[in-house]
Scaffold this active site. Structure first.
Site, PDB file in Angstrom:
ATOM      1  N   GLU A 141      57.672  46.101   7.297  1.00 54.36           N
ATOM      2  CA  GLU A 141      58.558  47.193   7.722  1.00 54.36           C
ATOM      3  C   GLU A 141      57.643  48.382   7.988  1.00 54.36           C
ATOM      4  OE1 GLU A 141      61.842  47.151   8.126  1.00 54.36           O
ATOM      5  OE2 GLU A 141      62.652  45.575   6.858  1.00 54.36           O
ATOM      6  N   HIS A 160      65.002  43.024  15.597  1.00 54.29           N
ATOM      7  CA  HIS A 160      66.085  44.012  15.632  1.00 54.29           C
ATOM      8  C   HIS A 160      65.829  44.989  16.774  1.00 54.29           C
ATOM      9  CE1 HIS A 160      66.779  42.810  11.231  1.00 54.29           C
ATOM     10  NE2 HIS A 160      67.725  42.272  11.994  1.00 54.29           N
ATOM     11  N   ARG A 212      71.324  46.680  17.029  1.00 49.19           N
ATOM     12  CA  ARG A 212      70.460  45.866  16.157  1.00 49.19           C
ATOM     13  C   ARG A 212      70.483  44.372  16.531  1.00 49.19           C
ATOM     14  NH1 ARG A 212      68.817  45.412  10.488  1.00 49.19           N
ATOM     15  NH2 ARG A 212      69.529  43.502   9.533  1.00 49.19           N
ATOM     16  N   HIS A 239      59.055  44.404  11.536  1.00 51.11           N
ATOM     17  CA  HIS A 239      60.278  45.206  11.614  1.00 51.11           C
ATOM     18  C   HIS A 239      59.931  46.670  11.361  1.00 51.11           C
ATOM     19  CE1 HIS A 239      63.492  41.940  11.239  1.00 51.11           C
ATOM     20  NE2 HIS A 239      62.379  41.243  11.024  1.00 51.11           N
ATOM     21  N   GLU A 284      64.342  48.669  16.629  1.00 53.68           N
ATOM     22  CA  GLU A 284      63.092  48.919  15.907  1.00 53.68           C
ATOM     23  C   GLU A 284      61.918  48.925  16.889  1.00 53.68           C
ATOM     24  OE1 GLU A 284      63.319  45.912  12.811  1.00 53.68           O
ATOM     25  OE2 GLU A 284      65.242  46.719  12.107  1.00 53.68           O
TER      26      GLU A 284
HETATM   27  O1  0X9 Z   1      67.290  43.330   6.601  1.00 59.15           O
HETATM   28  C1  0X9 Z   1      66.373  42.888   7.307  1.00 59.15           C
HETATM   29  O2  0X9 Z   1      66.525  41.965   8.090  1.00 59.15           O
HETATM   30  C2  0X9 Z   1      64.985  43.525   7.185  1.00 59.15           C
HETATM   31  N1  0X9 Z   1      65.101  44.961   7.125  1.00 59.15           N
HETATM   32  S1  0X9 Z   1      65.558  45.773   8.473  1.00 59.15           S
HETATM   33  O3  0X9 Z   1      65.780  47.166   8.100  1.00 59.15           O
HETATM   34  N2  0X9 Z   1      64.373  45.758   9.528  1.00 59.15           N
HETATM   35  O4  0X9 Z   1      66.729  45.158   9.034  1.00 59.15           O
HETATM   36  C3  0X9 Z   1      64.310  43.004   5.944  1.00 59.15           C
HETATM   37  C4  0X9 Z   1      64.090  41.530   5.944  1.00 59.15           C
HETATM   38  C5  0X9 Z   1      63.528  41.007   4.648  1.00 59.15           C
HETATM   39  N3  0X9 Z   1      63.585  39.559   4.597  1.00 59.15           N
HETATM   40  C6  0X9 Z   1      64.754  38.886   4.445  1.00 59.15           C
HETATM   41  N4  0X9 Z   1      65.888  39.475   4.170  1.00 59.15           N
HETATM   42  N5  0X9 Z   1      64.680  37.561   4.507  1.00 59.15           N
HETATM   43 ZN    ZN Z   2      64.528  44.773  11.272  1.00 56.00          ZN
END
Ligand code: 0X9
Ligand code: ZN
Ligand code: ZN
Length: 336
Positions: free
Chosen positions: A297, A95, A153, A223, A98
Site C-alpha cells: 500500500e 483498484h 474502485r 495498491h 489508486e
Molecule cells: O482491501 C484491499 O483490497 C487492500 N486495501 S485497499 O485500500 N487498496 O483496497 C488490502 C488488501 C490486503 N490483502 C487482502 N485483503 N487479501
Molecule cells: Zn487497493
C-alpha cells in the site's frame, strides 16, 4: 593532450558503447513518455508496445486476456532471456482510483531497462529472474476514473438483477472467498462477485499464474494508500507457516524503503495489520504455493489519499523500487 572530462563511474564500466547507447535510448524514452505524470490508459497501452519495441533484448509483451469492456490485457515480461529462469509476478491497478499504483509499474519497467547493465543489483536481477509486470489489471475501472468518477474502485462488469456496476477484484479470488471483509451486495464497493474469478480480469490473472506456477516464486501486488507492506493471511487471523520469514523480509524491506526519504511503512499479516478481508490475490497466490506474496500500500497516509499529487510520483516510485529490489534480491537468494 588533455583528457576529456568523463565521469569516473563510466570509466569503470567495461563496455562504453553499451553505456552510450543506453544513455541515448534513455533520452529518447524520457522525452517520449512522462513517468512523473499520471497517464491515461490510451497512453499506457501505447507505452507497453513502445517499451517492448525499444528494448527487444529485455522486454516482451504478451496478452493474457481481455477485460469486460473488451480491452486487451497486456503483460510485460522483463528480463534477459535465458533457459529455466524463475520469475516474479507484479501487478498494478487492481483498484481503479489508486493511480500511483500503475505509475509505479511503469516506473519499475523504465528503471529496469534504464539501469540494466549499469547498476549491479538490477543487472543481477534481470540476468537471473524474469519480472512479469501487469501495468493495470482493472483497465475498465481505470478508464472510468479518468472519464466519469475519480473515486471508482471496482471493475465495470454488469451485475444481473442489479443496476449497480462492478466487482471488487481484490475480493474475487478463491481464498476464503466472501467469508469476511467482503460484501455479497453488488452495490457495495467490496462486492465479491458471483463466484471466485467471476471477473474476466481476475480470471485472466489467475489463469496466467496457474499456468506458470513452476516458475513464479514471488507475487507482488501494488495498491494505495496507507504505507503498508502486507503478507498473508487476510482471510483469517491464522498466520502462515512462513510467518517468521515473511515478517523478517518485510521488516528489512521497509527499513530499506525508509532510507531514501524517511517514509515510514507498517508491515505484518493483512488481517491484523489492516483488516480481515477474504478473496484477495495475495492470499490466493500464497495458497497456490507462491511463498513470497506481498501487498504494497503505497503513499500516503491520508492527506491526499488516492489523489496523490504528481509531485509525489517520483519519490514514491524511487522508494518503492528500493523495497521491490530488496525483496526480489532476497527471492533470488532463496529460490525454492
Ligand atoms: O482491501 C484491499 O483490497 C487492500 N486495501 S485497499 O485500500 N487498496 O483496497 C488490502 C488488501 C490486503 N490483502 C487482502 N485483503 N487479501
Ligand atoms: Zn487497493
Ligand atoms: Zn537467508
Amino acid at each position: 593532450m588533455e583528457l576529456p572530462l568523463i565521469p569516473t563511474n563510466i570509466i569503470l564500466i567495461d563496455n562504453l558503447q553499451n553505456v552510450l547507447n543506453g544513455q541515448f535510448n534513455n533520452r529518447v524514452r524520457s522525452t517520449g513518455y512522462q513517468y512523473e505524470k499520471y497517464n491515461n490508459w490510451e497512453k499506457i497501452e501505447a507505452w507497453t508496445a513502445d517499451i517492448a519495441n525499444e528494448n527487444p533484448g529485455l522486454v516482451s509483451r504478451l496478452q493474457i486476456g481481455t477485460t469486460f469492456e473488451g480491452r486487451p490485457m497486456y503483460l510485460l515480461k522483463v528480463g534477459k532471456p535465458s533457459a529455466n529462469k524463475k520469475a516474479i509476478f507484479m501487478d498494478c491497478g487492481f483498484h481503479a482510483r489508486e493511480w500511483i499504483s500503475p505509475a509505479f509499474c511503469q516506473w519499475f519497467v523504465r528503471e529496469a531497462v534504464r539501469t540494466y547493465g549499469k547498476e549491479t543489483i538490477m543487472t543481477q536481477l534481470l540476468d537471473n529472474l524474469d519480472f512479469y509486470v501487469l501495468p493495470v489489471l482493472n483497465i475498465d475501472g481505470y478508464v472510468y476514473t479518468w472519464t466519469n468518477n475519480r473515486m471508482w474502485r471496482k471493475t465495470r462488469s454488469v451485475n444481473a438483477g442489479s443496476s449497480c456496476i462492478g466487482t471488487d477484484p481484490n475480493r474475487n479470488f478463491n481464498a476464503g472467498w466472501c467469508s469476511v471483509g467482503a460484501s455479497g451486495r453488488p452495490c457495495d464497493d467490496t462486492f465479491c462477485g458471483t463466484k471466485p474469478e467471476s471477473e474476466k480480469e481476475t480470471k485472466a490473472l489467475a489463469d496466467f499464474i496457474r499456468g506458470n506456477l513452476s516458475t513464479i516464486k514471488a507475487y507482488l501486488t501494488i495498491h494505495s494508500y496507507s504505507q503498508l507492506l502486507l503478507y498473508p493471511y487476510s482471510y483469517t487471523y491464522d498466520v502462515t507457516k512462513d510467518n517468521v520469514e515473511l515478517h523478517a523480509i518485510s521488516k528489512a524491506a521497509v527499513k530499506e524503503l525508509a532510507t531514501l526519504h524517511g517514509t515510514k511503512y507498517t508491515y505484518g499479516p493483512g488481517a491484523s495489520t489492516i483488516y480481515p478481508a477474504a478473496g484477495g490475490s495475495d492470499d490466493w497466490a500464497y495458497d497456490q504455493g507462491i511463498k513470497y506474496s506481498f501487498t504494497f500500500e503505497l503513499r500516503d497516509t491520508g492527506r491526499y489519499g488516492f489523489v496523490l499529487p504528481e509531485s509525489q510520483i517520483k519519490p514514491t516510485c524511487e522508494e518503492t523500487l528500493i523495497a521491490v529490489k530488496y525483496i526480489a534480491s532476497y527471492v533470488l537468494e532463496h529460490l525454492y
